[in-house]
Design an enzyme around this catalytic site. Structure first.
Site, PDB file in Angstrom:
ATOM      1  N   ASP A 188       0.811  -1.212   0.000  1.00  9.03           N
ATOM      2  CA  ASP A 188       0.000   0.000   0.000  1.00  9.03           C
ATOM      3  C   ASP A 188       0.845   1.263   0.000  1.00  9.03           C
ATOM      4  OD1 ASP A 188      -2.211  -1.652   0.172  1.00  9.03           O
ATOM      5  OD2 ASP A 188      -2.287  -1.539   2.362  1.00  9.03           O
ATOM      6  N   ILE A 189       0.260   2.346  -0.467  1.00  9.05           N
ATOM      7  CA  ILE A 189       0.962   3.620  -0.550  1.00  9.05           C
ATOM      8  C   ILE A 189       1.466   4.090   0.816  1.00  9.05           C
ATOM      9  CG2 ILE A 189      -1.150   5.007  -0.320  1.00  9.05           C
ATOM     10  CD1 ILE A 189       0.099   6.956  -2.345  1.00  9.05           C
TER      11      ILE A 189
END
Length: 253
Positions: free
Chosen positions: A130-131
């Site tokens: 995930d970012i």
């Protein structure tokens, strides 16, 4: 001009590229390239037409040129920082692959491989991070390796260190380990334990979207930081944030 020994449109016969993938010879994308390059023989005859169908009993042979091409493919290990997406650019955020450039190559990389621009061609992430997560991200040109890591039947462990806030009950811990459902799917058992009073250690054999964060929400705790520290037998170890190195020939996931 080469001819195909295949029976054209028999629906019970798989496409040649799919059959090659099923046999573990290469990825579907690699298969298409090998076919159009004339590197694939079916029952002794070259088949160079995309979409050709073959009998499940057909004998498929691969030219040595294809194997040489496959052995020259590289796999990169990146310590992804927060703020980069794993795949295509989205919502103004850059993809992690932009960090794979000579100036970010880890100076202590033990691999004998030397960087070439061709190493960026068809380099793609084998899995997500995930970012707002950091840690080990694998990018590879090898479709077989990508399938091993993220294919439907993959069971390779992925280890995470997860900082949390909130009170985790004994029942909540048991549910994290076995008993949660996401998107209507029963999750595989997970190994979850306390690393210290603020940090959990997760070992998973699957990777649904934002799985750990959502699991924690279901048992009443919030994730404040998440770092992937191992995939299979390959650890993040001393690789600095934002740096990358090559997977060594002796390393296997």
């Amino acid at each position: 001009m080469t001819r195909s020994p295949t029976s054209p449109e028999s629906p019970e016969h798989p496409r040649l590229s799919k059959r090659m993938g099923e046999l573990g010879l290469c990825s579907r994308r690699e298969a298409d390239r090998w076919i159009t390059s004339g590197w694939v023989r079916v029952d002794g005859e070259v088949v160079d037409t995309l979409g050709a169908r073959v009998s499940p009993e057909a004998r498929i042979e691969i030219d040595s040129a294809a194997r040489e091409h496959q052995s020259g493919q590289v796999t990169v290990l990146l310590h992804k920082p927060v703020g980069y997406v794993s795949g295509q650019a989205e919502d103004g955020y850059e993809p992690a692959i932009v960090l794979v450039r000579p100036e970010n190559h880890w100076a202590a990389d033990p691999s004998p491989i030397r960087f070439q621009q061709d190493h960026l061609r068809a380099l793609a992430p084998a899995g997500r991070l995930d970012i707002d997560s950091t840690g080990l991200l694998v990018l590879t040109q090898d479709g077989r390796l990508a399938k091993q890591l993220i294919g439907a039947g993959s069971s390779i462990e992925k280890e995470y260190l997860v900082r949390v806030e909130g009170q985790l009950s004994t029942d909540g811990m048991q549910r994290l380990q076995h008993g949660l459902t996401l998107d209507g799917v029963q999750l595989k058992p997970a190994h979850v334990s306390w690393q210290n009073e603020h940090q959990l250690r997760f070992v998973l054999r699957q990777g649904r979207k934002r799985q750990i964060r959502r699991m924690c929400e279901l048992v009443g705790v919030a994730v404040t930081a998440l770092k992937r520290v191992r995939i299979g037998n390959v650890p993040l170890a001393g690789l600095p944030v934002g740096k990358w190195r090559y997977l060594r020939p002796d390393e296997k996931f």
